[in-house]
Design an enzyme around this catalytic site. Sequence first.
Site, mmCIF file in Angstrom:
data_model
loop_
_atom_site.group_PDB
_atom_site.id
_atom_site.type_symbol
_atom_site.label_atom_id
_atom_site.label_comp_id
_atom_site.label_asym_id
_atom_site.label_seq_id
_atom_site.Cartn_x
_atom_site.Cartn_y
_atom_site.Cartn_z
ATOM 1 N N ASP A 1 41.281 -7.646 -38.958
ATOM 2 C CA ASP A 1 41.387 -6.500 -39.796
ATOM 3 C C ASP A 1 42.529 -5.463 -39.242
ATOM 4 O O ASP A 1 42.660 -5.206 -37.971
ATOM 5 C CB ASP A 1 40.323 -5.626 -40.047
ATOM 6 N N ILE A 2 43.456 -5.122 -40.000
ATOM 7 C CA ILE A 2 44.504 -4.189 -39.526
ATOM 8 C C ILE A 2 44.189 -2.779 -39.148
ATOM 9 O O ILE A 2 44.947 -2.232 -38.234
ATOM 10 C CB ILE A 2 45.715 -4.190 -40.566
ATOM 11 N N GLU B 1 38.465 -1.940 -51.657
ATOM 12 C CA GLU B 1 40.100 -1.475 -51.764
ATOM 13 C C GLU B 1 41.052 -2.550 -51.853
ATOM 14 O O GLU B 1 41.795 -2.460 -53.168
ATOM 15 C CB GLU B 1 40.383 -0.733 -50.406
ATOM 16 N N HIS C 1 36.167 -10.087 -49.993
ATOM 17 C CA HIS C 1 36.348 -10.400 -48.524
ATOM 18 C C HIS C 1 35.046 -9.762 -47.700
ATOM 19 O O HIS C 1 34.334 -9.180 -48.249
ATOM 20 C CB HIS C 1 37.493 -9.732 -48.207
ATOM 21 N N MET C 2 34.701 -10.701 -46.765
ATOM 22 C CA MET C 2 33.485 -10.482 -45.966
ATOM 23 C C MET C 2 33.912 -9.794 -44.489
ATOM 24 O O MET C 2 34.753 -10.364 -43.989
ATOM 25 C CB MET C 2 32.756 -11.794 -45.498
ATOM 26 N N HIS C 3 33.589 -8.416 -44.421
ATOM 27 C CA HIS C 3 33.823 -7.634 -43.343
ATOM 28 C C HIS C 3 32.757 -8.455 -42.052
ATOM 29 O O HIS C 3 31.643 -8.226 -42.238
ATOM 30 C CB HIS C 3 33.760 -6.346 -43.203
ATOM 31 N N ASN D 1 32.071 -5.368 -49.688
ATOM 32 C CA ASN D 1 31.910 -4.424 -50.766
ATOM 33 C C ASN D 1 32.245 -4.673 -52.257
ATOM 34 O O ASN D 1 33.288 -5.729 -52.437
ATOM 35 C CB ASN D 1 33.051 -3.225 -50.368
HETATM 36 P P1 5GP Z 1 37.830 -3.129 -48.477
HETATM 37 O O1 5GP Z 1 37.598 -1.442 -48.300
HETATM 38 O O2 5GP Z 1 38.488 -3.574 -49.752
HETATM 39 O O3 5GP Z 1 36.392 -3.649 -48.311
HETATM 40 O O4 5GP Z 1 38.425 -3.652 -47.256
HETATM 41 C C1 5GP Z 1 39.824 -3.804 -47.156
HETATM 42 C C2 5GP Z 1 40.155 -4.223 -45.626
HETATM 43 O O5 5GP Z 1 41.266 -4.768 -45.585
HETATM 44 C C3 5GP Z 1 40.064 -2.822 -44.907
HETATM 45 O O6 5GP Z 1 39.394 -2.999 -43.865
HETATM 46 C C4 5GP Z 1 41.753 -2.847 -44.309
HETATM 47 O O7 5GP Z 1 41.858 -2.258 -43.175
HETATM 48 C C5 5GP Z 1 42.142 -4.487 -44.578
HETATM 49 N N1 5GP Z 1 43.591 -4.543 -44.842
HETATM 50 C C6 5GP Z 1 44.281 -3.998 -45.806
HETATM 51 N N2 5GP Z 1 45.429 -4.480 -45.798
HETATM 52 C C7 5GP Z 1 45.430 -5.251 -44.706
HETATM 53 C C8 5GP Z 1 46.446 -6.109 -44.258
HETATM 54 O O8 5GP Z 1 47.734 -6.155 -44.745
HETATM 55 N N3 5GP Z 1 46.375 -6.676 -43.185
HETATM 56 C C9 5GP Z 1 45.095 -7.015 -42.639
HETATM 57 N N4 5GP Z 1 44.754 -7.831 -41.594
HETATM 58 N N5 5GP Z 1 44.058 -6.434 -43.126
HETATM 59 C C10 5GP Z 1 44.390 -5.411 -44.032
#
Ligand code: 5GP
Length: 116
Positions: free
Chosen positions: A31-32, A96, A101-103, A88
Amino acid sequence: MAEETIYSKIIRGEIESEILYQDDLVTAFVDINPRAPKHFLIIPNKLIPTINDIEIEDEIALGRMFTVARKLAKEAGIDEDGYRLIVNCNAHGGQEIYHIHMHLVGGRPLGPMLLS
Ligand code: 5GP
């Protein structure tokens, strides 16, 4: 047809990311914006926008996400201490990026589940 997100570009290698695992069904990368010492994302290669869009035919890819989570947790050395998997869904879930996606987060005690 769902709109592509930045994750589709990551899958295709069109933008930079730290890929940890990739096969015909799933891709995993760092994750970035890590919220813990270890914070990885595991995604299906197929664009499924949300959990609400899952179809029966997706079960194999979704199951693969868990076996890859297990593998990455072991490789990161956090399997015994423990970690959390989070998916989420939509606005109230805090989603977002509209590509499932699975964190995988760990590397420190995460505390109780956050409900508010
Ligand atoms: P969400 O809030 O949708 O569950 O999580 C989206 C995740 O994607 C966030 O933790 C965010 O940091 C990650 N993310 C967003 N853009 C990028 C990207 O360009 N590269 C990477 N590696 N992660 C990203």
